[in-house]
Design a protein around this motif. Sequence first.
Motif, PDB file in Angstrom:
ATOM      1  N   LEU A 104      23.255  14.746  29.165  1.00  0.00           N
ATOM      2  CA  LEU A 104      22.991  15.586  30.012  1.00  0.00           C
ATOM      3  C   LEU A 104      23.769  16.807  30.010  1.00  0.00           C
ATOM      4  O   LEU A 104      23.742  17.772  29.228  1.00  0.00           O
ATOM      5  N   LEU A 105      22.846  17.498  30.943  1.00  0.00           N
ATOM      6  CA  LEU A 105      22.806  19.164  31.204  1.00  0.00           C
ATOM      7  C   LEU A 105      24.115  19.282  32.335  1.00  0.00           C
ATOM      8  O   LEU A 105      24.060  18.862  33.570  1.00  0.00           O
ATOM      9  N   VAL A 106      25.048  20.246  32.528  1.00  0.00           N
ATOM     10  CA  VAL A 106      25.943  20.280  33.712  1.00  0.00           C
ATOM     11  C   VAL A 106      25.702  22.118  33.720  1.00  0.00           C
ATOM     12  O   VAL A 106      25.755  23.646  32.121  1.00  0.00           O
ATOM     13  N   TYR A 107      25.298  22.836  34.248  1.00  0.00           N
ATOM     14  CA  TYR A 107      24.469  24.303  34.670  1.00  0.00           C
ATOM     15  C   TYR A 107      25.779  24.977  35.359  1.00  0.00           C
ATOM     16  O   TYR A 107      25.688  24.524  36.151  1.00  0.00           O
ATOM     17  N   CYS A 108      26.669  25.607  34.534  1.00  0.00           N
ATOM     18  CA  CYS A 108      27.596  26.349  35.454  1.00  0.00           C
ATOM     19  C   CYS A 108      26.803  27.955  35.519  1.00  0.00           C
ATOM     20  O   CYS A 108      25.986  28.632  35.028  1.00  0.00           O
ATOM     21  N   GLY A 109      27.742  28.896  36.756  1.00  0.00           N
ATOM     22  CA  GLY A 109      26.878  30.549  36.642  1.00  0.00           C
ATOM     23  C   GLY A 109      28.065  30.869  35.660  1.00  0.00           C
ATOM     24  O   GLY A 109      29.053  30.618  35.358  1.00  0.00           O
ATOM     25  N   ALA A 110      27.481  32.777  35.822  1.00  0.00           N
ATOM     26  CA  ALA A 110      28.099  32.889  35.163  1.00  0.00           C
ATOM     27  C   ALA A 110      29.600  33.887  36.109  1.00  0.00           C
ATOM     28  O   ALA A 110      29.522  34.829  36.084  1.00  0.00           O
ATOM     29  N   THR A 111      30.409  33.629  36.556  1.00  0.00           N
ATOM     30  CA  THR A 111      31.663  33.234  36.711  1.00  0.00           C
ATOM     31  C   THR A 111      33.375  32.952  36.644  1.00  0.00           C
ATOM     32  O   THR A 111      33.104  31.368  36.273  1.00  0.00           O
ATOM     33  N   LYS A 112      34.113  33.263  36.914  1.00  0.00           N
ATOM     34  CA  LYS A 112      35.600  33.177  37.745  1.00  0.00           C
ATOM     35  C   LYS A 112      35.403  31.851  38.183  1.00  0.00           C
ATOM     36  O   LYS A 112      34.482  31.844  39.534  1.00  0.00           O
ATOM     37  N   VAL A 113      36.370  31.528  38.392  1.00  0.00           N
ATOM     38  CA  VAL A 113      36.949  30.245  39.308  1.00  0.00           C
ATOM     39  C   VAL A 113      37.870  31.168  39.907  1.00  0.00           C
ATOM     40  O   VAL A 113      39.117  30.804  39.033  1.00  0.00           O
ATOM     41  N   LEU A 114      38.025  30.967  41.903  1.00  0.00           N
ATOM     42  CA  LEU A 114      39.473  31.437  41.573  1.00  0.00           C
ATOM     43  C   LEU A 114      40.675  30.341  42.521  1.00  0.00           C
ATOM     44  O   LEU A 114      40.108  29.700  42.522  1.00  0.00           O
ATOM     45  N   ASP A 115      41.529  30.907  42.000  1.00  0.00           N
ATOM     46  CA  ASP A 115      43.033  30.012  41.486  1.00  0.00           C
ATOM     47  C   ASP A 115      43.162  30.231  42.931  1.00  0.00           C
ATOM     48  O   ASP A 115      43.591  31.185  43.782  1.00  0.00           O
ATOM     49  N   PRO A 116      43.233  29.043  43.836  1.00  0.00           N
ATOM     50  CA  PRO A 116      43.386  28.743  45.123  1.00  0.00           C
ATOM     51  C   PRO A 116      44.606  29.405  45.774  1.00  0.00           C
ATOM     52  O   PRO A 116      45.333  29.531  47.016  1.00  0.00           O
ATOM     53  N   GLU A 117      45.332  29.022  44.135  1.00  0.00           N
ATOM     54  CA  GLU A 117      47.134  29.194  44.484  1.00  0.00           C
ATOM     55  C   GLU A 117      47.351  30.687  45.078  1.00  0.00           C
ATOM     56  O   GLU A 117      48.664  30.998  45.635  1.00  0.00           O
ATOM     57  N   LYS A 118      46.297  31.416  44.647  1.00  0.00           N
ATOM     58  CA  LYS A 118      47.118  33.149  44.330  1.00  0.00           C
ATOM     59  C   LYS A 118      46.556  33.473  45.960  1.00  0.00           C
ATOM     60  O   LYS A 118      45.875  33.249  46.672  1.00  0.00           O
ATOM     61  N   GLU A 119      47.959  34.643  45.799  1.00  0.00           N
ATOM     62  CA  GLU A 119      47.637  35.680  47.038  1.00  0.00           C
ATOM     63  C   GLU A 119      46.535  36.206  47.075  1.00  0.00           C
ATOM     64  O   GLU A 119      46.121  36.775  48.079  1.00  0.00           O
ATOM     65  N   SER A 120      46.006  37.301  45.986  1.00  0.00           N
ATOM     66  CA  SER A 120      44.715  37.969  45.952  1.00  0.00           C
ATOM     67  C   SER A 120      43.592  37.057  46.115  1.00  0.00           C
ATOM     68  O   SER A 120      43.377  36.184  45.362  1.00  0.00           O
TER      69      SER A 120
END
Length: 299
Positions: A104-120
């Motif tokens: 199995l291969l999972v291909y991710c982005g070179a990115t962070k995930v925004l926390d939905p709970e965060k204000e900013s």
Amino acid sequence: GFFSLSVSADITGDVSVNPYPCTNSIPKLLNPIIVSLSETEREAYADYSRQISKCLMKGKNGKIKLSEKGKRIALKRSRIVAGAVNKIEALEDAITPYKDDKHLLVYCGATKVLDPEKESTEVDEDDLRQIDIVTDLLGNKMKMKVSQFTSNESVEERAVLKNEFAAGDTLQALIAIKCLDEGVNIPSIKTAFILASTTNPKEYIQRRGRVLRLADGKEYAEIYDFITLPRPLDEVSSLTEEEMQRELTLVKNELCRAEEFARIAMNGVSCSAILDNIREAYDLQDYVLDFEEDFNYGD
């Protein structure tokens, strides 16, 4: 056009097959998975779009282009799409039937995930990288045998990982980022989950080529292509014309790539039916899709 490009030679010196048109390539079963941006992500996306619209300038040839500052903002915006938080739950659902499988291969982005709970709506140091969230999900929560496969691993480490992955006894899934675009050939991939796709046509053909090589015992490759839309389709009808226009480039570019995948899939008809729902919601039935350099995506 650009679709006749053959994929680059890989590190073993074999020239990769050109999966286009697929005479020497194996059948592909395609599963489009539609996810939506969260409200936080949608706000961030809209905010970056407004900033980008102020960074347009005329080039020497009279064409409108993006300033360097604009390109940096476009890159940030594209990473919101790549790292959409809803992809994590969708991946868990999609990969669960394979949790005892291998290759199995999972291909991710070179990115962070925004926390939905965060204000900013800004990505900061506290936000987790998509690849680390996926590794935690598969390795810890689902107890699968996984390894990251990125440019952080040395050539020697990668060689060991490729052998372990091919054998499949101690390693079920590779969770990869970017380095697959640099000519790394892993012929034993049977099932790929593509969480983040570039809209650059050459790159997605290359990425597709990684999965679509013949390997022993492979009858077909299975691809889960994650399509990111601004919002759930049932909300689109309540948008104003102006709101809908603002979302169109993301929708068109995701559709452009997804339809390209569907065109060579053995189940292309059923894939097209799913994609037609998106066209219909955004009133794009008659629109001829082409990749739009609408300053929407950076890589």
